[in-house]
Design a protein around this motif. Structure first.
Motif, mmCIF file in Angstrom:
data_model
loop_
_atom_site.group_PDB
_atom_site.id
_atom_site.type_symbol
_atom_site.label_atom_id
_atom_site.label_comp_id
_atom_site.label_asym_id
_atom_site.label_seq_id
_atom_site.Cartn_x
_atom_site.Cartn_y
_atom_site.Cartn_z
ATOM 1 N N ASP A 77 2.466 5.406 -6.356
ATOM 2 C CA ASP A 77 2.077 5.303 -7.762
ATOM 3 C C ASP A 77 0.780 6.062 -8.052
ATOM 4 O OD1 ASP A 77 2.045 4.012 -10.491
ATOM 5 O OD2 ASP A 77 0.162 3.242 -9.644
ATOM 6 N N LEU A 112 0.803 -1.224 0.000
ATOM 7 C CA LEU A 112 0.000 0.000 0.000
ATOM 8 C C LEU A 112 0.840 1.281 0.000
ATOM 9 C CD1 LEU A 112 -2.994 -1.018 2.302
ATOM 10 C CD2 LEU A 112 -2.860 -0.982 -0.195
ATOM 11 N N SER A 114 -7.205 3.291 -6.000
ATOM 12 C CA SER A 114 -6.547 2.887 -7.250
ATOM 13 C C SER A 114 -6.503 4.047 -8.259
ATOM 14 C CB SER A 114 -7.316 1.724 -7.866
ATOM 15 O OG SER A 114 -8.591 2.187 -8.302
ATOM 16 N N ASN A 168 1.637 1.647 -3.548
ATOM 17 C CA ASN A 168 0.403 2.075 -4.215
ATOM 18 C C ASN A 168 0.153 3.569 -3.993
ATOM 19 O OD1 ASN A 168 -2.259 1.315 -5.577
ATOM 20 N ND2 ASN A 168 -2.997 2.300 -3.691
#
Lengths: 422, 422
Positions: B325, B319, B402, B322
Motif C-alpha cells: 500500500d 507489514l 507509513s 503495508n
C-alpha cells in the motif's frame, strides 16, 4: 508421531551433527548447568561458548538494554564498539592495537588469511594436519575434518601437528625443531610451486589436534622460520582465548610467542554471534587497502554491549584466576585417576585432555573414549572427544566452574573408568 | 581531544566505511526513526536490517526471554529452530522445504555456491557485473565493489546486469533475450575452460545493480539456459526478501521464477546476526554429503527466537500489505516530482530508486546524486545511492513506513531537488 530427530532431518536435511548416540534435548541453562526436557540436570564440562556461564544475567541484561535502544551497523558512528575494541586490545601485551568485528570465528579466520595475502602479496598457506579453523569455503581448505572436494588446493600445505605421545620426528626433545623444519620445508614447496608463502595459521593450544603438552618456547623456532620467510603468524584463539588457560588471557602468551594476527570467536559474548580479528596497524592498513571490507552485523551496538558485559564479568568475577585455581586443582585430581587405558592426562586452566590408548601405550583407543563419553552422559556429565582418532577426552567447561564442580566430574569419571574393561 | 572519527581510525584502522561526508553519530532508534547524539531526529528511509522497525519491543523481548533461558548450539536438539524453519519454508510456494541457519548473508551465499558445486561437481560460477553478494573470500570473488587481488579467478564469469535506461543489448524489448544469451555464452566459456558450470547467483531485484524495472518473466529465458546446462539458480534474497517488495514475500515471486537455492540475511531477525539458506531436499542432501558443515552460533535458540518474533510481527502488523500500500502510494508521489536530472523513478513495494542522468538523458549524474543524498540528510531524511556509477537514489525504509512517512520523504526530496541546479 514424528520425533524431534525426524522433524530435524525433514527440515534441516541429513548429516546434521549432534552429540551422543541419542542426542540430548536441552531446554534450560544456568551457570555450569543444563537441563533437558525431562528436567534432568547435567553438569556442563564441554561448552566454551557460554564462557561466563549459561544465561549470565549481566550479559542478558546488557543485550536487552542495548537492543531496546539502538541496533544498527557501523556505517554510523557509535562509542560502544570503540569502547570494546579499546578494552580488548589492552588485553594484549604487544602491538596488536586494532580490530575488525565480525560475527563468527570462520569470518574472522577468513579475514586473517587474507591479511597474510595482503601483506605478502602471496597466497601460500600452512596449517597443521588435524585442525579446524572454520566453515567458509576458503577457511575450510585448511581443515581436515573433511578434505575439500577435489582435494586440498595447491596453495595449502599441512604439517604434522605436535603430539605428546607420538611426537613429530619421534622424539619429544626434538619435536619443536622437527616441527619447525617441516614448516620450513612446506614454505620451500610453496615458493617452488609459485604460490609463495603468506602465512601459518594455528591454534596455540592445538586444541582440535589433541591439546598436547608443550613447553613455553615450543613455537619459537617455527615463528623464526615463518618470519624469515616474510610470512605472518596467524593465531586462532577461538578456543584458548579469554582466559581459558588460566595463566594468561591468550594461548599464545602461554607458549610465549607474538602472533601478527589473532582471531577470537565463540566465548567472546557468551553466545551472541560475534567474533573479531586483532592485529597491528600495518597489517590492518594492508588489509583495508586490499579488500573493501564491511560487515553489516559485525560490531553493532548490541554485539558490542554483549562483548563488554562478558569482559566485565570475566574481570569482576575473577574468572581467569578461577580458571587457574580450579584448573590446577582439577587436573591434579584427574591425574590421580588410573586405568590401563589412560595414556596421558594433561591440561591447562579449564581445558583438559585425557588420552586413551591401547595396550601398547600408543595406539589410540577410540571406542574406549566414546564409551567413556557416553558413560559420563549417563551420569549427567557432559564432555566430548578430540584428536586425530577421537581418542582424547575433552573437558572445557564454562569459566565459573568450581572446585566442587571439578570434584563431581572427577568422581563420575572415576566410576565410569572403574566399570570399563581393563 | 580525540574525535570519535579519530578514535575509530586508531582502533579500527583506515578505510572503514561510513555514510555521508560527515558521518552520523546515532544513539537511539524507534520504528522508522533514528536520533543522533545531539537529539536530532532522522526519518530512516534506508535501513532494511531493522525490518519491523528499530528496536521493536516484541523482538527485543523474545531475545531477552530466550537468552535468559538457554542459548546453546544445535548439536543438542531444540524445538525453536525447527519451529522457525517450518514456518519459514511454508512461505515458499514451491519445493524449497529445508534450511541451514547461519549468522550472515555472506555465510549463506558461501554455502549456496558450494551447493551448486556439490550438485554439479563443477566449479564455474556466474554473476552480474555490478553486484555484491558478501564478504567471505569465496563470495567476494563474485562482487565488483572491488575486484579481488590478482583479478577474478578463472572459474568466475560476470555478465552485464539488466538496466532500465541502458538495456543490455541496447533495446529494452530484447533485453531478457540478450541477457540470457550472455549467460549462455559465459556457460560455454566455463565449459570450454574446463571449470564446467555450477550455478548462477543473482539478486532477483538486482538491487545493487540499480533496481531496474523488469517485467515478470524477465528471467525465464535465463533460467531455461541455466537448467539446460545442468546448473543451479541461486537467488540472493537478502535485500528483497521478507515482503520488502509488497506483492510477495520473495523477490523471485515477482519475476515468477523458481530458484534452486534461496539465501536470506539482514532483515531476518531485525538486527540479530542470523541468516539462512533454503533449498530442496535433493540439493541439501548433496551439500550435506559433500561438506561436513556445522555453524556454532547458527540457529541457536536465541537466534531462532529473534527470527520467530520478527516473522510474527510481519504477520500480525500486516507489514507485507503495508509495503504494498505505502509502496504504491509513495512511488506515485515520487514519480510526480520533476527535475531535468531525473532519468527514471522506479520501485516495488518499499524499495525505490530514482536515477539521475546528465543532459543527454543517459550519462550517470553521480555528483548530483551525492548532493541530493547530503541535502536529504540535512533535512533529516536518511537514504543512499546505488548503481554502477552511484547515480541512483536508494530508498529502502523499515517496513512499518507509513503513507505520512512517505509524504515527509517526498516533500523533503521535492525541496532538495528544487534547490539543485537545473
Amino acid at each position: 508421531m514424528e520425533s524431534l530427530e525426524q522433524r530435524r532431518q525433514r527440515l534441516m536435511g541429513p548429516n546434521v551433527p549432534t552429540f551422543y548416540r541419542t542426542p540430548l534435548h536441552i531446554v534450560r541453562g544456568e551457570g555450569v548447568w543444563l537441563w533437558d526436557v525431562d528436567g534432568r540436570r547435567y553438569l556442563d564440562c564441554y561448552n566454551n561458548v557460554p564462557h561466563v556461564g549459561h544465561c549470565h544475567p549481566a550479559v542478558v541484561e546488557a543485550i536487552a538494554r542495548q537492543a531496546s535502544q539502538l541496533n544498527t551497523h557501523t556505517r554510523y558512528l557509535h562509542e560502544r564498539v570503540l569502547d570494546y575494541i579499546e578494552r580488548l586490545c589492552a588485553k594484549f601485551d604487544h602491538d596488536l592495537s586494532q580490530a575488525i568485528m565480525v560475527c563468527t570465528g570462520s569470518e574472522a579466520n577468513d579475514i586473517a588469511l587474507r591479511m597474510a595475502e595482503a601483506v605478502t602479496g602471496k597466497t601460500g598457506l600452512i596449517a597443521t594436519d588435524n585442525t579446524y579453523h572454520g566453515n567458509t569455503k576458503f577457511v575450510s581448505q585448511l581443515s581436515t575434518r573433511r578434505p575439500p572436494i577435489g582435494g586440498y588446493p595447491g596453495n595449502v600445505r599441512l604439517v604434522p601437528a605436535p603430539d605428546s605421545l607420538r611426537p613429530v620426528g619421534g622424539d619429544l626433545g626434538s619435536q619443536a625443531t622437527v616441527f619447525a623444519e617441516n614448516v620450513a620445508r612446506a614454505i620451500e614447496e610453496l615458493e617452488a610451486s609459485g604460490h609463495g608463502f603468506a602465512g601459518f595459521m594455528l591454534c596455540p593450544a592445538f586444541a582440535n589436534e589433541g591439546l598436547p603438552c608443550l613447553e613455553p618456547g615450543f613455537l619459537d623456532p617455527t615463528v623464526e622460520v615463518v618470519r624469515k620467510a616474510g610470512g605472518l603468524v596467524l593465531c586462532d584463539e577461538v578456543q584458548p582465548g579469554f582466559g581459558r588457560l588460566g595463566d594468561a588471557w591468550w594461548g599464545h602468551e602461554i607458549l610465549g610467542f607474538r602472533p601478527d594476527v589473532v582471531t577470537l570467536g565463540k566465548p567472546m559474548a557468551n553466545g551472541h554471534p560475534v567474533a573479531a580479528v586483532v592485529t597491528r596497524p600495518d597489517v590492518m592498513a594492508a588489509f583495508r587497502e586490499a579488500f573493501g571490507y564491511f560487515n553489516t552485523f559485525g560490531g553493532n551496538p548490541v554485539s558490542a554491549a554483549a562483548c563488554l558485559a562478558t569482559l566485565d564479568v570475566i574481570e569482576t568475577e575473577g574468572l581467569v584466576e578461577n580458571a587457574r585455581d580450579v584448573g590446577v586443582y582439577t587436573l591434579a585430581r584427574l591425574q590421580d585417576l588410573s586405568h590401563p587405558r589412560i595414556g596421558e592426562t594433561r591440561g591447562h586452566g579449564l581445558f583438559f585432555g585425557m588420552e586413551f590408548v591401547a595396550e601398547d601405550g600408543v595406539a589410540p583407543a577410540t571406542d574406549f573414549a566414546e564409551a567413556v563419553v557416553e558413560g559420563m552422559r549417563d551420569r549427567g556429565i557432559l564432555l566430548n572427544r578430540i584428536g586425530r582418532k577421537m581418542n582424547i577426552l575433552k573437558m572445557r567447561p564454562p569459566m565459573p566452574f568450581s572446585r566442587s564442580d571439578g570434584d563431581l566430574a572427577v568422581e563420575a569419571l572415576g566410576e565410569v573408568l572403574a566399570r570399563m574393561p581393563q
